[in-house]
Design a protein around this motif. Structure first.
Motif, mmCIF file in Angstrom:
data_model
loop_
_atom_site.group_PDB
_atom_site.id
_atom_site.type_symbol
_atom_site.label_atom_id
_atom_site.label_comp_id
_atom_site.label_asym_id
_atom_site.label_seq_id
_atom_site.Cartn_x
_atom_site.Cartn_y
_atom_site.Cartn_z
ATOM 1 N N GLY A 167 14.845 -6.214 -22.254
ATOM 2 C CA GLY A 167 14.191 -6.788 -20.960
ATOM 3 C C GLY A 167 12.730 -6.301 -20.648
ATOM 4 O O GLY A 167 12.141 -7.019 -19.636
ATOM 5 N N SER A 168 12.263 -5.484 -21.357
ATOM 6 C CA SER A 168 10.954 -5.060 -20.963
ATOM 7 C C SER A 168 9.758 -6.003 -21.679
ATOM 8 O O SER A 168 10.160 -6.880 -22.313
ATOM 9 C CB SER A 168 10.593 -3.592 -21.477
ATOM 10 N N ALA A 169 8.609 -5.824 -21.147
ATOM 11 C CA ALA A 169 7.387 -6.524 -21.906
ATOM 12 C C ALA A 169 6.076 -5.798 -21.811
ATOM 13 O O ALA A 169 6.115 -4.805 -21.275
ATOM 14 C CB ALA A 169 7.321 -7.934 -20.822
ATOM 15 N N THR A 170 5.114 -6.427 -22.515
ATOM 16 C CA THR A 170 3.947 -6.027 -22.355
ATOM 17 C C THR A 170 3.416 -6.379 -21.039
ATOM 18 O O THR A 170 3.102 -7.522 -20.555
ATOM 19 C CB THR A 170 2.890 -6.780 -23.628
ATOM 20 N N PRO A 171 2.900 -5.342 -20.203
ATOM 21 C CA PRO A 171 2.506 -5.726 -18.904
ATOM 22 C C PRO A 171 0.890 -6.200 -19.074
ATOM 23 O O PRO A 171 0.070 -6.136 -19.963
ATOM 24 C CB PRO A 171 2.420 -4.262 -18.419
ATOM 25 N N GLY A 172 0.495 -7.176 -18.263
ATOM 26 C CA GLY A 172 -0.624 -7.823 -18.550
ATOM 27 C C GLY A 172 -0.942 -8.866 -17.224
ATOM 28 O O GLY A 172 0.157 -9.177 -16.502
ATOM 29 N N SER A 173 -1.971 -9.402 -17.424
ATOM 30 C CA SER A 173 -2.504 -10.458 -16.496
ATOM 31 C C SER A 173 -3.460 -11.451 -17.150
ATOM 32 O O SER A 173 -4.052 -11.024 -17.958
ATOM 33 C CB SER A 173 -3.222 -9.675 -15.179
ATOM 34 N N LEU A 174 -3.477 -12.526 -16.369
ATOM 35 C CA LEU A 174 -4.356 -13.680 -17.116
ATOM 36 C C LEU A 174 -4.854 -14.663 -15.952
ATOM 37 O O LEU A 174 -3.832 -14.921 -14.902
ATOM 38 C CB LEU A 174 -3.418 -14.725 -18.015
ATOM 39 N N LEU A 185 -1.606 -15.148 -13.541
ATOM 40 C CA LEU A 185 -0.235 -15.088 -14.021
ATOM 41 C C LEU A 185 -0.052 -13.504 -14.238
ATOM 42 O O LEU A 185 -0.951 -13.074 -14.967
ATOM 43 C CB LEU A 185 0.102 -15.842 -15.260
ATOM 44 N N VAL A 186 1.309 -12.760 -13.804
ATOM 45 C CA VAL A 186 1.320 -11.354 -14.053
ATOM 46 C C VAL A 186 2.488 -11.115 -14.632
ATOM 47 O O VAL A 186 3.614 -11.861 -14.176
ATOM 48 C CB VAL A 186 1.061 -10.582 -12.733
ATOM 49 N N VAL A 187 2.713 -10.134 -15.424
ATOM 50 C CA VAL A 187 3.818 -9.965 -16.178
ATOM 51 C C VAL A 187 4.330 -8.392 -15.875
ATOM 52 O O VAL A 187 3.252 -7.506 -16.223
ATOM 53 C CB VAL A 187 3.877 -9.891 -17.633
ATOM 54 N N ASN A 188 5.351 -8.238 -15.281
ATOM 55 C CA ASN A 188 5.757 -6.529 -14.931
ATOM 56 C C ASN A 188 6.133 -6.077 -16.466
ATOM 57 O O ASN A 188 7.155 -6.754 -16.903
ATOM 58 C CB ASN A 188 6.855 -6.923 -14.032
ATOM 59 N N GLY A 189 5.899 -4.960 -16.832
ATOM 60 C CA GLY A 189 6.090 -4.269 -18.055
ATOM 61 C C GLY A 189 7.694 -4.059 -18.097
ATOM 62 O O GLY A 189 8.256 -3.957 -19.214
ATOM 63 N N GLN A 190 8.184 -3.355 -17.136
ATOM 64 C CA GLN A 190 9.341 -2.597 -16.768
ATOM 65 C C GLN A 190 10.693 -3.694 -16.890
ATOM 66 O O GLN A 190 11.524 -3.652 -17.613
ATOM 67 C CB GLN A 190 9.513 -1.734 -15.622
ATOM 68 N N THR A 191 10.161 -4.864 -16.068
ATOM 69 C CA THR A 191 11.327 -5.889 -16.200
ATOM 70 C C THR A 191 11.116 -7.301 -16.713
ATOM 71 O O THR A 191 11.985 -8.014 -16.803
ATOM 72 C CB THR A 191 11.516 -6.138 -14.566
ATOM 73 N N GLY A 192 9.770 -7.485 -17.417
ATOM 74 C CA GLY A 192 9.606 -8.654 -17.893
ATOM 75 C C GLY A 192 9.444 -9.830 -17.033
ATOM 76 O O GLY A 192 9.325 -10.762 -17.405
ATOM 77 N N ARG A 193 9.400 -9.379 -15.739
ATOM 78 C CA ARG A 193 9.172 -10.625 -14.630
ATOM 79 C C ARG A 193 7.922 -11.196 -14.819
ATOM 80 O O ARG A 193 6.920 -10.341 -14.582
ATOM 81 C CB ARG A 193 9.640 -10.042 -13.111
ATOM 82 N N LEU A 194 7.886 -12.553 -14.301
ATOM 83 C CA LEU A 194 6.631 -13.043 -14.203
ATOM 84 C C LEU A 194 6.436 -13.550 -12.747
ATOM 85 O O LEU A 194 7.290 -13.951 -12.100
ATOM 86 C CB LEU A 194 6.681 -14.371 -15.069
#
Length: 210
Positions: A167-174, A185-194
Motif C-alpha cells: 500500500g505504500s508508494a514513492t512520494p512525489g508531486s507533478l 498531482l501529489v502521492v502520499n508515500g505512506q498510504t499511496g493516496r493521490l
C-alpha cells in the motif's frame, strides 16, 4: 347574379413577420453576443482539457496502485519529462521481486504493462511545469512559496512513481499547465493516496479537485 367580391385592404408593411431591417439587427446582436461569449467558452474548454489530462495521469497511477495490491508485485509509472515540458508515462511491473528499478526497466526485466501515453497527444497545449511570472504557494499542508519548477516532476532520482503490494508508494508531486491555468498531482508515500489540485489565480491558492 353577380357575386360580389370583397376587396381585402392591403397588408401593412411588417405585419405578421419581421422586416429585413429587424432581421439584420437581430442577427447582428446575436453575432455580438456570440463574440462576447467566445473568450469565456474558450477558457472553459482549455481548463477542461488541462483537468482531464491531470485526471488521466491520476487514473494511470490508480491502475498501478491496484495492480500492485492484486498482483503482489510493485507496479508503477516511469515519468519521462522533456526540457520543453513534454511528458510521457509508461506502466511497468516488477519482474524479479526486487521492486521497480531503472536498470531492470532498461533491460526488460520489469515488463511493460501498457503502451506509453504521451501528454501532447492526450491534451495538446498542456505541458509539465508552471505558467511562470507569479509566485506560487506550496501545496497544502506545506507553507511558503515554491522556489521554482525547473523540475516539475519529482518522484525520486529516476522519476519512478512506484506502488508496493503493502500500500505504500514513492512520494512525489507533478505539476501541469496550459500556460494560463495550473494543476498538481501529489502521492502520499505512506498510504499511496493521490490528491489532485487546481491553482485558483483569483484566490492565489490551491483548491482540491473533486
Amino acid at each position: 347574379m353577380r357575386r360580389r367580391c370583397r376587396r381585402l385592404p392591403p397588408a401593412r408593411s411588417g405585419a405578421g413577420g419581421w422586416s429585413l431591417v429587424e432581421l439584420s439587427m437581430g442577427l447582428a446582436l446575436a453575432g455580438l453576443a456570440l463574440l462576447m461569449a467566445l473568450p469565456a467558452l474558450s477558457a472553459v474548454v482549455r481548463r477542461t482539457r488541462l483537468e482531464s489530462a491531470t485526471r488521466s495521469l491520476a487514473g494511470s497511477m490508480v491502475a498501478a496502485r491496484w495492480g500492485a495490491l492484486t498482483s503482489g508485485r510493485a507496479t508503477g509509472l516511469r515519468l519521462d519529462a522533456g526540457r520543453s515540458g513534454g511528458l510521457d508515462w509508461t506502466l511497468f511491473r516488477d519482474g524479479n521481486g526486487n521492486g521497480l528499478r531503472s536498470a531492470d526497466l532498461a533491460r526488460g526485466i520489469d515488463p511493460v504493462l501498457r503502451p506509453t501515453t504521451r501528454l501532447s497527444d492526450l491534451a495538446p497545449g498542456v505541458r509539465a511545469g508552471d505558467f511562470g511570472g507569479e509566485r506560487i504557494p506550496r501545496l497544502p499542508p506545506q507553507r511558503g512559496m515554491l522556489s521554482g519548477l525547473d523540475d516539475p516532476v519529482k518522484f525520486g532520482a529516476g522519476d519512478l512513481a512506484s506502488f508496493s503490494p503493502l500500500g505504500s508508494a514513492t512520494p512525489g508531486s507533478l505539476y501541469l499547465t496550459d500556460g494560463m491555468d495550473m494543476t498538481a498531482l501529489v502521492v502520499n508515500g505512506q498510504t499511496g493516496r493521490l490528491r489532485l489540485f487546481r491553482f485558483d489565480r483569483a484566490a492565489a491558492g490551491w483548491k482540491e479537485m473533486d
